[in-house]
Design a protein around this motif. Structure first.
Motif, PDB file in Angstrom:
ATOM      1  N   ASP A 194      97.029  58.737  68.495  1.00 11.08           N
ATOM      2  CA  ASP A 194      97.498  59.673  69.514  1.00 11.08           C
ATOM      3  C   ASP A 194      97.087  59.193  70.913  1.00 11.08           C
ATOM      4  O   ASP A 194      97.905  59.137  71.837  1.00 11.08           O
ATOM      5  CB  ASP A 194      96.907  61.054  69.204  1.00 11.08           C
ATOM      6  CG  ASP A 194      97.663  62.186  69.882  1.00 11.08           C
ATOM      7  OD1 ASP A 194      98.630  61.909  70.608  1.00 11.08           O
ATOM      8  OD2 ASP A 194      97.272  63.354  69.673  1.00 11.08           O
TER       9      ASP A 194
ATOM     10  N   ARG B 256      96.237  56.143  71.761  1.00 10.73           N
ATOM     11  CA  ARG B 256      96.850  54.847  72.054  1.00 10.73           C
ATOM     12  C   ARG B 256      98.253  55.030  72.642  1.00 10.73           C
ATOM     13  O   ARG B 256      98.667  54.284  73.527  1.00 10.73           O
ATOM     14  CB  ARG B 256      96.898  53.967  70.812  1.00 10.73           C
ATOM     15  CG  ARG B 256      97.231  52.514  71.113  1.00 10.73           C
ATOM     16  CD  ARG B 256      97.387  51.688  69.861  1.00 10.73           C
ATOM     17  NE  ARG B 256      96.225  50.916  69.504  1.00 10.73           N
ATOM     18  CZ  ARG B 256      96.012  49.646  69.889  1.00 10.73           C
ATOM     19  NH1 ARG B 256      96.870  49.030  70.691  1.00 10.73           N
ATOM     20  NH2 ARG B 256      94.936  49.013  69.504  1.00 10.73           N
ATOM     21  N   ALA B 257      98.970  56.029  72.132  1.00 13.47           N
ATOM     22  CA  ALA B 257     100.328  56.254  72.639  1.00 13.47           C
ATOM     23  C   ALA B 257     100.315  56.551  74.139  1.00 13.47           C
ATOM     24  O   ALA B 257     101.257  56.222  74.862  1.00 13.47           O
ATOM     25  CB  ALA B 257     101.000  57.398  71.872  1.00 13.47           C
ATOM     26  N   GLN B 258      99.234  57.175  74.623  1.00 13.37           N
ATOM     27  CA  GLN B 258      99.147  57.481  76.056  1.00 13.37           C
ATOM     28  C   GLN B 258      99.059  56.206  76.886  1.00 13.37           C
ATOM     29  O   GLN B 258      99.370  56.201  78.081  1.00 13.37           O
ATOM     30  CB  GLN B 258      97.936  58.375  76.365  1.00 13.37           C
ATOM     31  CG  GLN B 258      97.834  59.608  75.481  1.00 13.37           C
ATOM     32  CD  GLN B 258      99.160  60.320  75.311  1.00 13.37           C
ATOM     33  OE1 GLN B 258      99.876  60.527  76.283  1.00 13.37           O
ATOM     34  NE2 GLN B 258      99.500  60.668  74.074  1.00 13.37           N
ATOM     35  N   ALA B 259      98.604  55.121  76.253  1.00 16.14           N
ATOM     36  CA  ALA B 259      98.465  53.856  76.974  1.00 16.14           C
ATOM     37  C   ALA B 259      99.819  53.300  77.418  1.00 16.14           C
ATOM     38  O   ALA B 259      99.889  52.450  78.302  1.00 16.14           O
ATOM     39  CB  ALA B 259      97.740  52.834  76.102  1.00 16.14           C
ATOM     40  N   ALA B 260     100.904  53.804  76.805  1.00 16.08           N
ATOM     41  CA  ALA B 260     102.240  53.350  77.219  1.00 16.08           C
ATOM     42  C   ALA B 260     102.526  53.780  78.655  1.00 16.08           C
ATOM     43  O   ALA B 260     103.252  53.104  79.381  1.00 16.08           O
ATOM     44  CB  ALA B 260     103.305  53.890  76.272  1.00 16.08           C
TER      45      ALA B 260
ATOM     46  N   ARG C  39      95.601  51.812  78.896  1.00 14.56           N
ATOM     47  CA  ARG C  39      96.077  50.497  78.460  1.00 14.56           C
ATOM     48  C   ARG C  39      94.963  49.459  78.606  1.00 14.56           C
ATOM     49  O   ARG C  39      94.789  48.605  77.737  1.00 14.56           O
ATOM     50  CB  ARG C  39      97.317  50.101  79.264  1.00 14.56           C
ATOM     51  CG  ARG C  39      98.161  49.055  78.574  1.00 14.56           C
ATOM     52  CD  ARG C  39      99.633  49.129  78.978  1.00 14.56           C
ATOM     53  NE  ARG C  39      99.856  48.950  80.390  1.00 14.56           N
ATOM     54  CZ  ARG C  39     100.365  49.873  81.213  1.00 14.56           C
ATOM     55  NH1 ARG C  39     100.708  51.064  80.756  1.00 14.56           N
ATOM     56  NH2 ARG C  39     100.540  49.623  82.479  1.00 14.56           N
ATOM     57  N   ALA C  40      94.203  49.564  79.699  1.00 14.03           N
ATOM     58  CA  ALA C  40      93.086  48.629  79.902  1.00 14.03           C
ATOM     59  C   ALA C  40      92.063  48.785  78.776  1.00 14.03           C
ATOM     60  O   ALA C  40      91.532  47.792  78.261  1.00 14.03           O
ATOM     61  CB  ALA C  40      92.445  48.877  81.268  1.00 14.03           C
TER      62      ALA C  40
ATOM     63  N   PHE D 253      92.552  49.904  75.635  1.00 14.50           N
ATOM     64  CA  PHE D 253      93.061  49.389  74.352  1.00 14.50           C
ATOM     65  C   PHE D 253      93.259  47.874  74.398  1.00 14.50           C
ATOM     66  O   PHE D 253      93.129  47.201  73.367  1.00 14.50           O
ATOM     67  CB  PHE D 253      94.338  50.122  73.936  1.00 14.50           C
ATOM     68  CG  PHE D 253      94.052  51.450  73.286  1.00 14.50           C
ATOM     69  CD1 PHE D 253      93.575  51.512  71.988  1.00 14.50           C
ATOM     70  CD2 PHE D 253      94.210  52.633  73.983  1.00 14.50           C
ATOM     71  CE1 PHE D 253      93.278  52.736  71.390  1.00 14.50           C
ATOM     72  CE2 PHE D 253      93.912  53.863  73.403  1.00 14.50           C
ATOM     73  CZ  PHE D 253      93.443  53.910  72.100  1.00 14.50           C
ATOM     74  N   SER D 254      93.554  47.313  75.577  1.00 17.13           N
ATOM     75  CA  SER D 254      93.645  45.852  75.700  1.00 17.13           C
ATOM     76  C   SER D 254      92.296  45.230  75.372  1.00 17.13           C
ATOM     77  O   SER D 254      92.195  44.255  74.617  1.00 17.13           O
ATOM     78  CB  SER D 254      94.064  45.453  77.121  1.00 17.13           C
ATOM     79  OG  SER D 254      95.319  45.990  77.451  1.00 17.13           O
TER      80      SER D 254
END
Lengths: 203, 203
Positions: free
Chosen positions: A114, A116-120, A126-127, A129-130
């Motif tokens: 859930d 991770r989807a916000q990282a889009a 995103r930073a 999860f990268s």
């Protein structure tokens, strides 16, 4: 790569109490319906403390994400035993591609999918999860390099093979919590076939 | 597995106009901030038509999801040419694991990753994505079976290999839109190494 223990155990301080409340609210309502009021409802102390520690919901969620990803990462042994890299690789893969998950690991995985989807749409997520994916690619690559150095693995490109394993784990984790019949057992067996055919030297 | 065309082209009727408005609002705001008002703002007709066609936001989003997944699926050729299954497999993999995506394909992928995350907490979304993954596993398995029948592939378990390819594609799609440096090119090369070592017979 999911913890098999509770999310924070016994919270050590107010920050950890808040992060645990965030986790509980996230599991109960999902990111889309998460509000500061719902986090406050799971928090045993005064709601005003939330604004004492954080600028608002986004700030709290970013701290939560860093904390959660670090806990997640801590469940993977950092240094492969140099004398048994292949046993170590199997152990890690058996853990992250287990045929079934405990309710607790599944709940944590759902929360991560859930977030991770916000990282889009949010570059700060995103930073995070990268960095997280890089961390796991590096962990897998270190095990592969240890196996190459020990002569049990062929001279593969450790980074490329590690990237493929991490992508499989991310895909399996996503399918596990977003479908009813993720074939994780078949995937684990195919990974073994892949490693047997392309990585392991004949003993 | 992403469309390279516009999401609905020229809408054929009011439903498609509504679905296009939903897509635009989803891309602009993300699922968490999606409201009927925001969909209505992207819809050229009266907001009341939304409630004429749908019971509410959830009902509209489920119809949107089915429509989007079907469009997505239509971009993959259904019947592999029996005389060249391996060329067909390469073509599909080159498409779904392309080293970069157009802005349009990336936007669509981000919307799908966002909707998929909702499947963790909503069984209707989970049913849609379960069907979607099964569809793609079956497509890949059909290509693999055609290659086995034609004698160019070894006697692998087509379902297990197909499941692994779909999981890699799902993982790569997720990493692509949720990290800054998804190593999709390296993964495409490793998939080739895997197929070379375990699937293709020497010619």
């Amino acid at each position: 790569m999911e913890s098999s223990e509770g999310f924070v155990g016994e919270p050590a301080d107010t920050r950890e109490e808040l992060l645990l409340a965030t986790y509980e609210a996230l599991c109960a309502h999902g990111y889309a319906d998460l509000t500061v009021d719902r986090i406050a409802a799971a928090f045993p102390k005064s709601k005003s403390l939330i604004y004492h520690h954080y600028d608002g919901k986004d700030d709290l969620l970013l701290d939560f994400l860093d904390f959660a990803l670090e806990r997640f990462e801590a469940t993977v042994p950092l240094d492969p035993p140099e004398d048994a890299p292949d046993a170590h690789l199997r152990e890690v893969l058996d853990h992250v591609l287990a045929s079934s998950l405990s309710a607790e690991r599944r709940e944590f995985a759902a929360a991560m999918v859930d977030l991770r989807a916000q990282a889009a749409s949010d570059e700060r997520f995103r930073a995070a999860f990268s960095r997280h994916d890089r961390f796991f690619r590096e962990r897998f690559a270190a095990i592969l390099r240890a196996g190459i150095d020990a002569g049990v693995y062929r001279e593969v490109d450790p980074e490329a093979t590690a990237a493929t394993l991490v992508t499989l784990v991310n895909g399996a984790m996503t399918e596990r919590v977003t479908t009813d019949d993720a074939p994780v057992e078949a995937i684990r067996a195919e990974v073994e076939r892949f490693l047997e055919a392309t990585l392991r030297r004949e003993s």
